[in-house]
Design an enzyme around this catalytic site. Structure first.
Site, PDB file in Angstrom:
ATOM      1  N   ASP A 295       0.823  -1.202   0.000  1.00  0.00           N
ATOM      2  CA  ASP A 295       0.000   0.000   0.000  1.00  0.00           C
ATOM      3  C   ASP A 295       0.862   1.258   0.000  1.00  0.00           C
ATOM      4  O   ASP A 295       1.850   1.353   0.735  1.00  0.00           O
ATOM      5  CB  ASP A 295      -0.898  -0.011   1.239  1.00  0.00           C
ATOM      6  CG  ASP A 295      -1.791   1.212   1.319  1.00  0.00           C
ATOM      7  OD1 ASP A 295      -2.602   1.402   0.405  1.00  0.00           O
ATOM      8  OD2 ASP A 295      -1.668   1.978   2.293  1.00  0.00           O
ATOM      9  N   GLU A 337       0.782  -0.756  -5.310  1.00  0.00           N
ATOM     10  CA  GLU A 337      -0.325   0.180  -5.427  1.00  0.00           C
ATOM     11  C   GLU A 337       0.300   1.561  -5.532  1.00  0.00           C
ATOM     12  O   GLU A 337       0.659   2.174  -4.537  1.00  0.00           O
ATOM     13  CB  GLU A 337      -1.243   0.076  -4.208  1.00  0.00           C
ATOM     14  CG  GLU A 337      -2.504   0.915  -4.327  1.00  0.00           C
ATOM     15  CD  GLU A 337      -2.493   2.185  -3.489  1.00  0.00           C
ATOM     16  OE1 GLU A 337      -3.460   2.960  -3.570  1.00  0.00           O
ATOM     17  OE2 GLU A 337      -1.495   2.421  -2.769  1.00  0.00           O
TER      18      GLU A 337
END
Length: 655
Positions: A295, A337
């Site tokens: 993330d 991401e």
């Protein structure tokens, strides 16, 4: 002054030699067999020098560098020693088949556990549903324990060792992982490693005045350094909060918080943070996880005078995590991401960094092509932005838990005569339904009235026109909406990489406007496209239903299920190789998929009117005279023009 590679290799070898006794202690304590020890040490010998070089690059100036590299090595050894035998067996298989994730048989789905199945135990009951749909890859959105109240949709993690009690326990997660593995479904979880919640144990120790743990974060006694950093930083959520630092009353100090005030950025310039997060990574992987979504990768390294995004050290850091995974959890993959400029997205993708990556540019430009009925910008971008390094893959999605940002490159737009600023404004107007003739029913996310910046929230079905069509009870518009959705799925499943459904798309779920009733969600419009699964829809999967909304849902489900099954039967859809076809029609996207001598032609009409392509284009691209559309079995001869109906997609095999 840089140090020669042979000098670094010498230091690496000498360090490993000195650490061998500590390794032996780990093996004796864990009581693993000689075969498992040999496997670890073989991989260690392969990856140690590159790993040492990466950590030396990041941390060699630290007084405690050699202590931390010792701890990193022992953490990896314990990670392998504690790895369950069934996962070790899977590791061995994947070492011998490293490109398993590039198979045409891989099709993914993503969901929130509570919204889809209430909890992990009940989700286990739906494994047959995932198999029936055709999924072989399942991404569960953040499910670890989080702070109470607003937790950024699960991305403010209080502990990486416990599941949110509302969802179950860590043992429930292990049982689900085992069930999925038996069903041939790979499990994907988020690794939120840029920040922790403000109530994480490390943050609480920092708040108590523990100086060691205060160095896990960026904490400042006054505004002097924050102000210096702010000069070159952008604001991530400017309509929610200003600046990148939050005042903490208890400590009477400022904390770096890039995203929300309760998400404290970790200080990776401290090697103790790297080692601590490595422990968390191995713990998560050893519950039975196949892929970790990393993330917010762009933000993990800070440096004064920069925008603190996409810095070289961020890549070095991820590569170090990757090498350690190769050593201790070799079947584990990383998915990046990086919702950043297309030039930066691709920099995170390599077999030594993140093997797979979200493809936000493709997602945005598929919606752009639907709005404009024109594929020129999509083609311009695909022409030089789709190819990836070997042994890597895109993850192609149409919607996800997040918003849509128009992440195309301004230069790509300019090259075909599009003003990027005006075009983004048009797209925002179109997808919020404000542009005349729009079929979309999206809502704004993070609208900034000062800059005009805005992103879009909404489910796939609502953005594709189904919500409008149902509101107006217009059968023609319903049909067009269904065609748009099938078109998007058809491209995502065939263009190359791993297709990913956000669960609910297979039913055509509409926007959930009731999210505003929950105070913890009301301020975040992204909850509009995170509706709760309506399991009564299953009862409507009846081929005899001929009217009403049930018919629409059944049609969408059956069509999606059929496309996934077709994908699995077509070897040409493995791998990543894709060659564009010059269709000579700005409404038609055309490409060839190639894999080990197999070939498939895809033609997709993004217009709401019928479009024509010369048969000779198909003949030269497909090297044949007759082609069968595997979706409906219709055969086309290249001696005549091909006519594509509005929003039609063809998957053409030579016959």
């Amino acid at each position: 002054m840089s140090i020669a590679q042979d000098e670094i290799d010498f230091k690496a070898d000498l360090t490993l030699q000195r650490l061998q006794p500590q390794l032996q202690e780990v093996w004796q304590t864990s009581q693993i067999d000689d075969v498992k020890i040999h496997e670890f040490e073989s991989r260690l010998n392969e990856h140690w020098r590159p790993l040492f070089g990466l950590l030396f690059q990041l941390y060699s100036s630290r007084y405690d560098f050699f202590y931390h590299i010792e701890q990193v090595l022992l953490t990896a050894a314990r990670g392998w020693a504690e790895r369950p035998e069934d996962l070790c067996a899977l590791d061995r298989h994947r070492i011998n088949e490293p490109n398993w994730f590039q198979s045409e048989r891989i099709s993914g789905g993503a969901l929130y556990v509570d919204l889809f199945g209430e909890n992990l135990s009940k989700l286990r009951e739906q494994v047959s549903y995932f198999k029936n749909l055709g999924l072989t890859y399942l991404h569960l959105m953040p499910l670890f324990a989080v702070r109470p109240g607003n937790n950024d949709g699960g991305y403010a993690i209080s502990t990486y060792r416990s599941v949110d009690p509302r969802l179950g326990t860590i043992d429930d997660l292990r049982l689900l992982a085992a069930d999925l593995r038996e069903a041939g479904i790979s499990l994907v979880l988020d690794f939120v490693f840029n920040h922790t919640s403000d109530d994480h144990e490390w943050a609480k120790l920092a708040q108590s005045g523990n100086r060691e743990y205060q160095e896990y974060y960026y904490i400042f006694p006054d505004r002097e350094k924050p102000e210096q950093y702010e000069r070159t930083l952008r604001e991530i959520f400017p309509t929610v909060r200003r600046g990148n630092f939050t005042w903490h009353d208890g400590m009477q100090q400022w904390v770096w918080t890039s995203f929300n005030s309760f998400q404290w950025d970790l200080n990776y310039t401290n090697p103790a943070v790297f080692r601590a997060m490595l422990e968390e990574m191995f713990f998560i992987a050893n519950t039975g996880i196949d892929i970790l979504r990393l993330d917010a990768v762009a933000f993990i390294w800070k440096q004064m005078g920069t925008n603190c995004e996409n810095l070289p050290e961020a890549h070095t850091l991820i590569q170090a995590f990757n090498r350690l995974a190769r050593i201790a959890t070799p079947g584990l993959l990383f998915k990046s991401e990086a919702i950043v400029h297309p030039d930066d997205v691709v920099k995170y993708i390599s077999e030594h960094e993140c093997q797979i990556s979200y493809n936000p540019t493709l997602m945005a430009l598929l919606w752009e092509s639907l709005a404009t009925r024109n594929v020129s910008l999509l083609v311009q971008t695909l022409r030089h932005r789709y190819k990836l390094p070997k042994n890597t893959a895109w993850v192609n999605y149409l919607r996800c838990h997040d918003d849509i940002g128009w992440t195309f490159d301004d230069a790509d737009a300019q090259a075909i005569g599009i003003n990027a600023y005006d075009h983004r404004k048009f797209l925002n107007d179109f997808y919020t339904g404000q542009f005349p003739g729009s079929f979309a029913r999206g809502v704004p996310f993070q609208e900034n009235h000062e800059t005009g910046d805005m992103r879009i929230s909404g489910t796939m079905a609502s953005l594709a026109g189904l919500e409008q069509a149902i509101e107006e009870e217009n059968e023609e518009k319903k049909e067009l909406a269904l065609r748009r959705m099938l078109l998007l799925h058809g491209v995502s499943l065939s263009i190359g990489g791993i297709p990913l459904l956000y669960l609910g798309e297979e039913w055509g779920m509409l926007n959930d406007y009731d999210f505003v009733k929950d105070p913890a969600k009301a301020g975040d419009s992204r909850w509009i496209h995170r509706p709760k699964m309506q399991w009564q829809f299953l009862e409507e999967l009846d081929d005899h239903i001929k009217a009403g909304n049930g018919s629409i849902r059944s049609t969408i489900f059956r069509s999606t299920q059929k496309l996934i099954a077709l994908r699995k039967s077509l070897p040409a859809l493995a791998g990543q190789d894709m060659e564009l076809i010059a269709t000579a029609n700005e409404h038609i996207l055309g490409y060839v998929r190639l894999y080990e001598g197999n070939r498939l032609i895809v033609l997709a009409n993004f217009s709401d009117e019928a479009q024509v392509i010369e048969g000779n284009k198909l003949r030269t691209a497909g090297l044949g005279r007759f082609f069968q559309n595997v979706i409906d079995d219709k055969t086309y001869a290249t001696s005549e023009q091909l006519v594509l109906a509005p929003y039609q997609i063809l998957w053409l095999n030579r016959v």
